[in-house]
Design a protein around this motif. Structure first.
Motif, short mmCIF file in Angstrom:
data_model
loop_
_atom_site.label_atom_id
_atom_site.label_comp_id
_atom_site.label_asym_id
_atom_site.label_seq_id
_atom_site.Cartn_x
_atom_site.Cartn_y
_atom_site.Cartn_z
N GLY A 139 -16.78 42.68 147.85
CA GLY A 139 -16.15 42.65 149.17
C GLY A 139 -16.95 43.39 150.23
N VAL A 140 -16.65 43.03 151.49
CA VAL A 140 -17.29 43.63 152.65
C VAL A 140 -16.21 43.95 153.68
CG1 VAL A 140 -18.87 43.22 154.59
CG2 VAL A 140 -19.47 42.40 152.31
N ALA A 141 -16.36 45.09 154.36
CA ALA A 141 -15.43 45.48 155.43
C ALA A 141 -16.21 45.79 156.69
CB ALA A 141 -14.59 46.68 155.01
N LEU A 142 -15.62 45.45 157.82
CA LEU A 142 -16.20 45.78 159.12
C LEU A 142 -15.14 46.55 159.90
CD1 LEU A 142 -16.68 45.05 162.34
CD2 LEU A 142 -18.67 45.52 160.91
N ILE A 143 -15.39 47.82 160.15
CA ILE A 143 -14.43 48.69 160.83
C ILE A 143 -15.00 49.04 162.21
CG2 ILE A 143 -13.03 50.77 160.70
CD1 ILE A 143 -12.61 48.80 158.36
N HIS A 144 -14.39 48.52 163.24
CA HIS A 144 -14.81 48.69 164.64
C HIS A 144 -13.80 49.61 165.31
CE1 HIS A 144 -15.83 46.69 168.72
NE2 HIS A 144 -14.76 47.41 168.96
N TYR A 145 -14.25 50.73 165.84
CA TYR A 145 -13.31 51.70 166.39
C TYR A 145 -13.95 52.54 167.49
CZ TYR A 145 -15.76 55.27 163.66
OH TYR A 145 -16.72 56.12 163.16
N ILE A 146 -13.11 53.19 168.27
CA ILE A 146 -13.59 54.13 169.29
C ILE A 146 -13.88 55.46 168.60
CG2 ILE A 146 -13.04 55.40 171.40
CD1 ILE A 146 -11.09 53.13 172.10
N GLY A 147 -15.13 55.87 168.66
CA GLY A 147 -15.54 57.15 168.09
C GLY A 147 -16.17 58.02 169.16
N ARG A 148 -16.92 58.98 168.72
CA ARG A 148 -17.58 59.88 169.66
C ARG A 148 -18.93 60.30 169.11
NH1 ARG A 148 -14.71 63.69 171.69
NH2 ARG A 148 -12.66 62.83 171.24
N TRP A 149 -19.87 60.54 170.02
CA TRP A 149 -21.18 61.02 169.58
C TRP A 149 -21.26 62.54 169.62
CZ3 TRP A 149 -23.18 63.73 173.58
CH2 TRP A 149 -22.91 63.33 174.89
N SER A 150 -20.18 63.18 170.03
CA SER A 150 -20.13 64.64 170.05
C SER A 150 -19.48 65.13 168.76
CB SER A 150 -19.29 65.10 171.25
OG SER A 150 -17.94 64.68 171.08
N PRO A 151 -19.45 66.44 168.53
CA PRO A 151 -18.70 66.96 167.38
C PRO A 151 -17.22 66.63 167.51
CG PRO A 151 -20.22 68.62 168.26
CD PRO A 151 -20.21 67.50 169.24
#
Length: 402
Positions: free
Chosen positions: A272-284
């Motif tokens: 199987g394969v999953a694609l998780i697209h989400y709002i993240g951050r490049w900061s800590p």
């Protein structure tokens, strides 16, 4: 006293731009070195300054919503930009910084989105009006970041490009079973079924989204390929060849990240394969705006890559690829706000003025959270097998995917 403290605080803290601040007593103070942004703000609430020192983010948003804070030309963009730029890199006395960081982490871990709360949180945002989202999302009705592969793309073209890009990354074959966690209004699930010949199950906790998704599937003649359920992802029991989740993981909440990724792993087949697209951050790691949590997305949390991967690496899944989208959500939000403003008269018939101010504040501050602050889009490409996903990205740019 509080008004004087606010003025003194601004005179010390403002390092760029100018704010023309008119206090409730009618006196205007001109603060800042200039250079933009230049914004004029009038406070109509004598208690604003005291509340601001207690909870600045929440106080600012609520005052604007209520009309207790007004801005010349209703220039929300300049006010929020002014605040973000002057907050950036501001030095805080170490003990206060540590206390604030600890309080933020405690708040993040206190967000327990069990099934009942998750349903209520989703209803708070999505089950507002059947028509509202039509008026600013466009024909695709995608309430997630578009993919502007070319600068001249329209919103609809960019949303279509996003779905094609995701479809390619999922490596779909006819007959595969796909789970769409947080399926929204159903457009992605329907597109994957139509374009790739797969069977898709979409789960949502929104009654409004469920009805719209089912209607769209029926109109597309795909009810034999697409099933939409009012179901929490934690209650899904079948296995799937592919799992896709777009714009949902940030609503899970920090305490539930392990549950979320473990569920994805458990229901995936061995290849199987999953694609998780989400709002993240490049900061800590950090919390999101308290105003957003209260009025827009209760229970939301935008994790740093380090937080997501700390959990993923314990599930047995492999991070096959990580893609970071910069600049795309800013443009998406700009388009949504333009359409919202273009349809403002109709929206005013559906909602009161307080809601209109809240929604414009939301869309504008969200855009600036990407362009001026630390938010980005992350796409985690996960697999059970080491070589299930190709070892180069060439497959994404074949003629059929361009």
């Amino acid at each position: 006293m509080w008004d004087r403290l606010l003025v003194a605080f601004l005179r010390v803290g403002v390092r760029t731009g100018t704010i023309h601040l008119t206090l409730p007593d009618g006196v205007t103070h001109h603060i800042g070195p200039g250079g933009g942004p230049d914004v004029a703000v009038t406070l109509h609430d004598p208690t604003f300054s005291r509340k601001f020192f207690m909870r600045p983010d929440l106080t600012m948003g609520e005052a604007y919503m209520d009309g207790r804070l007004t801005i010349a030309n209703d220039d929300i963009r300049s006010l929020i930009t002014f605040g973000l730029r002057n907050a950036r890199g501001r030095k805080v006395w170490p003990p206060f910084k540590q206390i604030a960081a600890l309080a933020g982490r405690m708040k993040s871990w206190s967000i327990w989105n069990h099934v009942g709360i998750a349903r209520r949180n989703v209803a708070h945002h999505y089950d507002i009006s059947e028509e509202l989202y039509d008026l600013f999302l466009g024909e695709t009705k995608q309430y997630t970041c578009a993919y502007f592969r070319r600068p001249e793309m329209t919103l609809e073209e960019a949303q279509t490009a996003k779905m094609a890009h995701i479809g390619a990354k999922l490596l779909l074959k006819p007959g595969m079973r796909v789970l769409d966690i947080g399926c929204g209004f159903g457009t992605l699930a329907i597109t994957l079924a139509r374009d790739h010949g797969v069977q898709v199950v979409g789960v949502t906790l929104s009654q409004v989204q469920l009805a719209e998704a089912r209607r769209r599937a029926a109109e597309a003649g795909l009810t034999d390929q697409v099933e939409f359920r009012l179901q929490d992802y934690r209650d899904v029991g079948e296995s799937f060849d592919r799992v896709v989740s777009v714009g949902m993981m940030e609503h899970v909440g920090l305490p539930h990240l392990r549950t979320y990724f473990q569920k994805v792993s458990d229901i995936l087949t061995p290849d199987g394969v999953a694609l998780i697209h989400y709002i993240g951050r490049w900061s800590p790691p950090n919390t999101i705006s308290p105003w957003f949590n209260k009025y827009i997305f209760p229970g939301a949390y935008c994790p740093a890559v380090s937080e997501a991967m700390r959990v993923v690496e314990k599930t047995g899944m492999i991070l096959a690829d990580l893609e970071v989208w910069r600049g795309h959500y800013e443009r998406t939000l700009q388009e949504w706000l333009k359409r919202f403003d273009r349809n403002i008269d109709r929206i005013r018939q559906l909602q009161d003025d307080r809601f209109l101010r809240m929604w414009r504040y939301y869309l504008q501050s969200a855009e600036l959270s990407f362009s001026e602050a630390h938010l980005v889009i992350h796409q985690l490409h996960l697999a059970k097998g080491r070589y299930t996903v190709p070892v180069t990205r060439d497959y994404l740019y074949a003629p059929s995917n361009t």
